[in-house]
Design a protein around this motif. Sequence first.
Motif, PDB file in Angstrom:
ATOM      1  N   ARG A  38      -9.134   3.941  -1.379  1.00 26.95           N
ATOM      2  CA  ARG A  38      -8.210   4.493  -1.816  1.00 26.95           C
ATOM      3  C   ARG A  38      -6.665   2.260  -1.680  1.00 26.95           C
ATOM      4  NH1 ARG A  38      -4.443   7.798   3.064  1.00 26.95           N
ATOM      5  NH2 ARG A  38      -5.218   5.830   4.049  1.00 26.95           N
ATOM      6  N   LEU A  39      -5.791   2.371  -2.234  1.00 28.66           N
ATOM      7  CA  LEU A  39      -5.189   0.862  -1.770  1.00 28.66           C
ATOM      8  C   LEU A  39      -4.342   2.012  -0.810  1.00 28.66           C
ATOM      9  CD1 LEU A  39      -4.180  -1.621  -2.574  1.00 28.66           C
ATOM     10  CD2 LEU A  39      -2.469  -0.398  -3.600  1.00 28.66           C
ATOM     11  N   SER A  40      -4.839   0.538  -0.100  1.00 29.00           N
ATOM     12  CA  SER A  40      -3.856   0.610   1.545  1.00 29.00           C
ATOM     13  C   SER A  40      -2.698   0.190   1.832  1.00 29.00           C
ATOM     14  CB  SER A  40      -4.673   0.827   2.880  1.00 29.00           C
ATOM     15  OG  SER A  40      -4.345   0.766   4.189  1.00 29.00           O
ATOM     16  N   HIS A  41      -3.180  -1.296   1.546  1.00 31.02           N
ATOM     17  CA  HIS A  41      -1.913  -2.436   1.380  1.00 31.02           C
ATOM     18  C   HIS A  41      -2.403  -3.729   0.827  1.00 31.02           C
ATOM     19  CE1 HIS A  41      -2.048  -0.849   5.747  1.00 31.02           C
ATOM     20  NE2 HIS A  41      -0.828  -1.116   6.041  1.00 31.02           N
ATOM     21  N   LEU A  42      -1.735  -4.719   1.241  1.00 27.14           N
ATOM     22  CA  LEU A  42      -2.230  -5.960  -0.377  1.00 27.14           C
ATOM     23  C   LEU A  42      -2.142  -7.195   1.594  1.00 27.14           C
ATOM     24  CD1 LEU A  42       0.268  -6.291  -3.327  1.00 27.14           C
ATOM     25  CD2 LEU A  42      -2.131  -5.042  -3.030  1.00 27.14           C
TER      26      LEU A  42
END
Length: 289
Positions: free
Chosen positions: A130-134
């Motif tokens: 999953r996308l967590s941070h940028l």
Amino acid sequence: MHERRTSGRWAAPRLSRLTTVLALGASALLSVAGPAHAAAPRDPRPADIPDYRAALDLVKSADVHNAVCRFLSVPVPQGDGVETPQPIPDKADPCEGMPAFTVKDPLALNEITPGFVAGTSLPIATEAVRLSHLVSALNAPVNGRNATVMLAPTEGGGWHLAAVREGDSDATYAGTATVGTLVFTEPQIRGWYRLKLTTVEPLNDQARQGLDGRSSVSLSDYQKLVKARYADKLPGSAYDTTGMSSGYGATKKTEDAPSSTPLLLGGSGAALALAGGAFALRRRRHTTA
């Protein structure tokens, strides 16, 4: 020696948590204007990043630029001392005297999901990662130092400044993703991997160790490895409830929006914390279980 509990997140013993430096908020470092929302037209390039236009505007903002300057104005603490205060230079322009720099466009920082670790999610990309941070690195070192800006999603949409960390390895690895591949991290060991179809390949030494020295494994076999490492340490487990958890899994609500909680800033083997108007060194210890 065990690490004391710092959150309800899951992690492996013997390893320091990645999110020691993922701050619980950014407003203690500077008065960042409210969280960036997706009012502006969305940039069509990174289709996997929601509200990308808002994230891009934020990393290019004067507030984030000044935050990086404040971070870089404090030397990385050396030695084994704990709680060594280092006052922030009191300057109207925090970037005064620093070489010019820019912050690059944000990249996706993906991580494995708690469901994948627990074995309750299928070993497929959409459920495993999953996308967590940028993350956004600087365009060039500043006085010999690199730094990474990290953004966290804001409840209701958009992004906010989560931390400024020493170094640029997160952005470097995140930037190696290509069409048809997905790059992700196993944050408990700082391992970086590439997922191509259903094959997991290591990108750094920590990841190679995480695969027991193999050059690649199937996503299904990788799930078995991380389940064996962490499944008994997820939120609600005995390991978690007795206070031994030291990593992160499920995103806590405290990351949803900026707060007045001190911003933790990462150094190499150390963390810089803003407290009472001064930076204080907090050594990050590796435990031996």
